[in-house]
Design an enzyme around this catalytic site. Structure first.
Site, short mmCIF file in Angstrom:
data_model
loop_
_atom_site.label_atom_id
_atom_site.label_comp_id
_atom_site.label_asym_id
_atom_site.label_seq_id
_atom_site.Cartn_x
_atom_site.Cartn_y
_atom_site.Cartn_z
N HIS A 152 35.38 22.32 -108.49
CA HIS A 152 36.65 22.57 -109.16
C HIS A 152 37.28 21.30 -109.73
CE1 HIS A 152 36.67 26.77 -108.13
NE2 HIS A 152 36.57 26.50 -106.84
N GLU B 24 32.80 32.89 -98.16
CA GLU B 24 34.07 33.10 -98.83
C GLU B 24 34.35 34.57 -99.12
OE1 GLU B 24 34.94 29.91 -101.71
OE2 GLU B 24 32.86 29.29 -101.46
N ASP C 209 38.91 32.13 -101.97
CA ASP C 209 38.10 33.21 -102.54
C ASP C 209 38.07 34.43 -101.63
OD1 ASP C 209 37.37 32.22 -105.05
OD2 ASP C 209 35.84 30.94 -104.16
N GLN D 228 29.62 27.35 -97.38
CA GLN D 228 30.93 27.99 -97.48
C GLN D 228 30.75 29.50 -97.55
OE1 GLN D 228 32.79 24.44 -100.24
NE2 GLN D 228 33.80 26.45 -100.26
#
Length: 251
Positions: free
Chosen positions: A45, A150, A176, A148
């Protein structure tokens, strides 16, 4: 930083970190002076190119912090170069299947157990000055390989991911998770699920991670027993401090 995984695993209380979004050595230096234990340089990001990531890893480690990198996606493209650049480990975003987790973490482990290639003349090998045996041992034993999870279904199966041979960390992506489930991190069911993942990871002997927007929320995750807790990010910390200073000065 030598042995960041061991340090994180052996800490009596979770380590505190933040995301690096700003492409600046000075910002990383300030985070070290502020007292953070580690940073995660965000390639998912934030628009950090590989050469900048390499230098931000160096800056963080020279300030005594652990330097992890969040990959831009689940592909293996950047794995070799980032690890040979000396990063203490990787976070893999948005993992949803056992097969994805197995393959991406195998890419972080040297052959024959994994698919990572020998690069002992890189920074991770001290440009060839580090004995190859130490380079291999550190790469396999001290590298954080954190996935991760999510979405709700994946988190319900966290123990299955934790049982994979090369996964040594589970990170909960609460942002998320909210998008897919509509449940914020403060939801009682999400809190219970988060606490369960932290406990499961501890029992499995692997790391656990979570990100918080505020120091108050970060303390919740530290109290749950998470190994690595992120609070905010460098850009937001700066922006809020600047906005607060302007508001206070103008009365």
């Amino acid at each position: 930083m030598e042995g960041f995984f061991s340090r994180a695993a052996g800490a009596g209380r979770g380590l505190l970190g933040t995301w690096v979004k700003i492409p600046s050595f000075e910002t990383v230096e300030l985070l070290g002076h502020a007292g953070f234990d580690f940073v995660v340089i965000d390639m998912e990001h934030a628009p950090h190119p590989g050469d900048l990531v390499y230098r931000l890893v160096f800056a963080a480690q020279k300030m005594g912090m652990g330097a992890l990198v969040r990959l831009p996606d689940r592909s293996e493209t950047e794995v070799q170069r980032i690890l040979d650049g000396g990063a203490d480990g990787l976070l893999v975003p948005r993992v949803t299947s056992i097969s994805e987790a197995r393959e991406i973490t195998r890419a972080m482990v040297f052959a024959p157990e994994g698919t990572r290639g020998l690069g002992s003349t890189s920074r991770a090998g001290r440009w060839g000055l580090k004995p190859v045996e130490d380079y291999l041992r550190h790469g396999n034993g001290q590298c954080v390989r954190m996935i991760q999870l999510e979405d709700w279904d994946s988190l319900q199966r966290a123990a299955e991911f934790a049982a994979l041979p090369h996964v040594n960390g589970i990170f909960i992506g609460h942002g998320d998770l909210f998008l897919s489930s509509g449940r914020p991190a403060s939801d009682p069911e999400v809190r219970a699920l988060s606490a369960g993942v932290a406990q499961m990871a501890r029992s499995a002997g692997i790391l656990s991670g979570a990100a918080a927007g505020t120091p108050e929320e970060a303390r919740i995750y530290l109290d749950m027993g998470f190994s690595l807790v992120m609070v905010s990010n460098d850009a937001t910390l700066f922006g809020r401090a600047a906005a607060g200073a302007v508001a206070e000065a103008r009365g």
